[in-house]
Design an enzyme around this catalytic site. Structure first.
Site, PDB file in Angstrom:
ATOM      1  N   TRP A 102     -50.805 -17.306  26.191  1.00 30.55           N
ATOM      2  CA  TRP A 102     -49.600 -16.974  26.236  1.00 30.55           C
ATOM      3  C   TRP A 102     -48.554 -18.300  26.282  1.00 30.55           C
ATOM      4  O   TRP A 102     -47.179 -17.766  25.745  1.00 30.55           O
ATOM      5  CB  TRP A 102     -49.436 -16.848  28.016  1.00 30.55           C
ATOM      6  CG  TRP A 102     -50.431 -15.773  28.553  1.00 30.55           C
ATOM      7  CD1 TRP A 102     -51.414 -15.692  29.131  1.00 30.55           C
ATOM      8  CD2 TRP A 102     -50.422 -14.338  28.001  1.00 30.55           C
ATOM      9  NE1 TRP A 102     -52.172 -14.589  29.252  1.00 30.55           N
ATOM     10  CE2 TRP A 102     -51.326 -13.639  28.531  1.00 30.55           C
ATOM     11  CE3 TRP A 102     -49.302 -13.589  27.182  1.00 30.55           C
ATOM     12  CZ2 TRP A 102     -51.472 -12.314  28.178  1.00 30.55           C
ATOM     13  CZ3 TRP A 102     -49.244 -12.159  27.120  1.00 30.55           C
ATOM     14  CH2 TRP A 102     -50.359 -11.549  27.511  1.00 30.55           C
ATOM     15  N   ASP A 171     -43.464 -20.407  32.751  1.00 32.36           N
ATOM     16  CA  ASP A 171     -44.156 -19.119  32.846  1.00 32.36           C
ATOM     17  C   ASP A 171     -45.086 -19.245  33.944  1.00 32.36           C
ATOM     18  O   ASP A 171     -45.913 -19.918  33.870  1.00 32.36           O
ATOM     19  CB  ASP A 171     -44.827 -18.690  31.615  1.00 32.36           C
ATOM     20  CG  ASP A 171     -45.532 -17.364  31.665  1.00 32.36           C
ATOM     21  OD1 ASP A 171     -45.546 -16.879  32.756  1.00 32.36           O
ATOM     22  OD2 ASP A 171     -46.014 -16.866  30.681  1.00 32.36           O
ATOM     23  N   LYS A 195     -49.013  -9.404  39.202  1.00 30.21           N
ATOM     24  CA  LYS A 195     -50.278 -10.044  39.716  1.00 30.21           C
ATOM     25  C   LYS A 195     -50.199 -10.452  41.317  1.00 30.21           C
ATOM     26  O   LYS A 195     -50.901  -9.985  42.161  1.00 30.21           O
ATOM     27  CB  LYS A 195     -50.609 -11.391  38.807  1.00 30.21           C
ATOM     28  CG  LYS A 195     -50.605 -11.270  37.371  1.00 30.21           C
ATOM     29  CD  LYS A 195     -50.528 -11.988  36.422  1.00 30.21           C
ATOM     30  CE  LYS A 195     -50.431 -11.836  34.978  1.00 30.21           C
ATOM     31  NZ  LYS A 195     -51.289 -11.214  34.434  1.00 30.21           N
TER      32      LYS A 195
HETATM   33  C1  LIG Z   1     -49.481 -16.081  31.981  1.00 29.62           C
HETATM   34  C2  LIG Z   1     -48.811 -14.938  31.503  1.00 29.62           C
HETATM   35  N1  LIG Z   1     -47.775 -14.755  30.934  1.00 29.62           N
HETATM   36  C3  LIG Z   1     -47.154 -13.781  30.141  1.00 29.62           C
HETATM   37  C4  LIG Z   1     -48.004 -12.354  30.530  1.00 29.62           C
HETATM   38  C5  LIG Z   1     -47.620 -11.249  29.718  1.00 29.62           C
HETATM   39  O1  LIG Z   1     -46.649 -10.428  30.760  1.00 29.62           O
HETATM   40  P1  LIG Z   1     -46.215  -8.959  30.561  1.00 29.62           P
HETATM   41  O2  LIG Z   1     -47.455  -8.050  30.229  1.00 29.62           O
HETATM   42  O3  LIG Z   1     -45.567  -8.580  31.775  1.00 29.62           O
HETATM   43  O4  LIG Z   1     -45.374  -9.068  29.192  1.00 29.62           O
HETATM   44  C6  LIG Z   1     -49.217 -12.318  31.075  1.00 29.62           C
HETATM   45  C7  LIG Z   1     -50.042 -11.124  31.299  1.00 29.62           C
HETATM   46  O5  LIG Z   1     -51.122 -11.321  31.644  1.00 29.62           O
HETATM   47  C8  LIG Z   1     -49.566 -13.645  31.486  1.00 29.62           C
HETATM   48  O6  LIG Z   1     -50.862 -13.732  32.059  1.00 29.62           O
END
Ligand SMILES: Cc1ncc(COP(=O)(O)O)c(C=O)c1O
Length: 373
Positions: A102, A171, A195
């Site tokens: 991520w 994040d 989540k």
């Molecule tokens: C830590 C983290 N950041 C970003 C995301 C991406 O999220 P989204 O699917 O809402 O774009 C995720 C998805 O699992 C994640 O776990």
């Protein structure tokens, strides 16, 4: 059919009592004679719903007055771009810590948008199974960026880097409200809701007022400008009304269960129980290093994950993992398949997962180990 124990990394399980309340109000919300799904977002009936959701975020996360709470769309992934476009508007330079998938995606997006990215630390040398220690971040940066909890690798920062005047962006998609967090240490926090907060469809953004700029990087679309949404109370366009309604209910459930402190206590109990088992048996082991372990996402391997690349070893490993996931599902423990980058299994034990669920999983794991040793 009874409800299963759902260990999905996201979207993930929601508190059962919230689902029941939503079901009870599905056809008629209060005295409105309509479902929340059918309401105008600008109606008298909906206004208190979004106002309450915001108030609950502020209360539970102790958000200081000089921060805005926004409900946006496009998932956490859109924030990778919004952060770069809005905060990277002065020097065009930012510091990132690379702790896995991520943060890598966030780095790639910033680079694509012309930001000069300094990756000031990475844990790639060990397959991202730990969090590098960067106590202080200094330099000529518009912002510094971390992913506080790494959903795939199962790692989590046990410290917050000191950044002085450099706004720190985090994040927090997979750890929001899992334990107390000092919002004032950050310039921007964001989390996809799917989540710990709500079903998919809304992204929570908490941003310090001075970072809401009139002049993001050239060419920034209106919808990707924080100011657009801050000025209009997340109502510039139609917000994900129903998801925000569920988010409000989840936050009332969090409050009833002790708020961020209560969640922290409950989550430590669950994670300690699972890690304790993983560390003290000879069939399974956790992949994340001690001192960097996530409270929320627990990847683990079996003794058949030896790292050997010969065909027989790879086949045996796959056979055992597949068997585990299949038998677990049949026993009512679902979504335990590990991410392909880590392999093995992963138990995501978000706020709504009960201690009983984790305990029952460990009992299943013991039986499986015994039968396959
Ligand atoms: C830590 C983290 N950041 C970003 C995301 C991406 O999220 P989204 O699917 O809402 O774009 C995720 C998805 O699992 C994640 O776990």
């Amino acid at each position: 059919m009874s409800r299963v124990y759902n260990f999905s990394a996201g979207p993930s399980c929601l508190p059962e009592e919230v689902l029941k309340e939503c079901a009870a109000e599905m056809l008629e919300y209060g005295t409105t004679g309509q479902s929340v799904m059918e309401m105008s977002h600008r109606s008298k009936a909906y206004e208190p719903i979004i106002a309450d959701a915001e108030a609950m975020v502020r209360k539970l996360m102790n958000v200081p007055e000089n921060y805005k709470v926004l409900f946006l769309q496009g998932g956490a992934s859109t924030q990778f771009a919004m952060v770069a476009l809005n905060l990277g508007n002065k020097k065009g330079k930012a510091a990132y810590i690379n702790t896995g998938v991520w943060s890598k995606k966030a780095i790639a997006e910033a680079k694509k948008l012309g930001i000069a990215v300094d990756v000031i630390a990475t844990s790639e040398d060990k397959g991202f199974n730990y969090i590098p220690k960067v106590e202080k971040i200094e330099g000529d940066y518009d912002y510094a960026y971390i992913c506080l909890n790494n959903t795939i690798m199962g790692t989590h920062y046990e410290y917050i880097p000191e950044t002085g005047n450099i706004p720190l962006v985090a994040d927090i998609s997979s750890c929001v409200l899992s334990e107390p967090l000092d919002v004032s240490k950050f310039g921007v926090l964001f989390a996809g809701a799917q989540k710990n907060l709500a079903p998919a469809g809304v992204t929570l953004v908490i941003i310090r007022d001075d970072l809401i700029t009139e002049t993001p990087r050239a060419g920034t679309p209106t919808m990707l400008t924080y100011k657009t949404h801050a000025d209009d109370g997340s109502m510039f366009n139609t917000p994900p009304c129903y998801t925000i309604y569920v988010l409000g209910k989840v936050l009332h459930w969090v409050e009833k269960n002790g708020g961020a402190e209560g969640m922290g206590k409950r989550n430590h109990e669950k994670a300690d129980y699972l890690y304790n088992y993983l560390d003290n048996n000879d069939f399974y082991h956790a992949t994340a290093q001690k001192g960097s372990r996530s409270l929320m996402n627990v990847p683990f391997l079996t003794k058949y994950s030896t790292g050997a690349a010969d065909e027989a070893s790879v086949a045996k490993e796959k056979e055992i993992n597949d068997k585990f996931v299949k038998e677990a599902a049949a026993a009512g423990f679902v979504n335990l398949k590990g991410h392909r980058l880590v392999g093995g299994m992963r138990a995501s034990i978000y706020n709504a997962m009960s201690f009983e669920g984790v305990k029952a999983l460990v009992e299943f794991m013991k039986k499986f180990a015994e039968a396959n040793k």
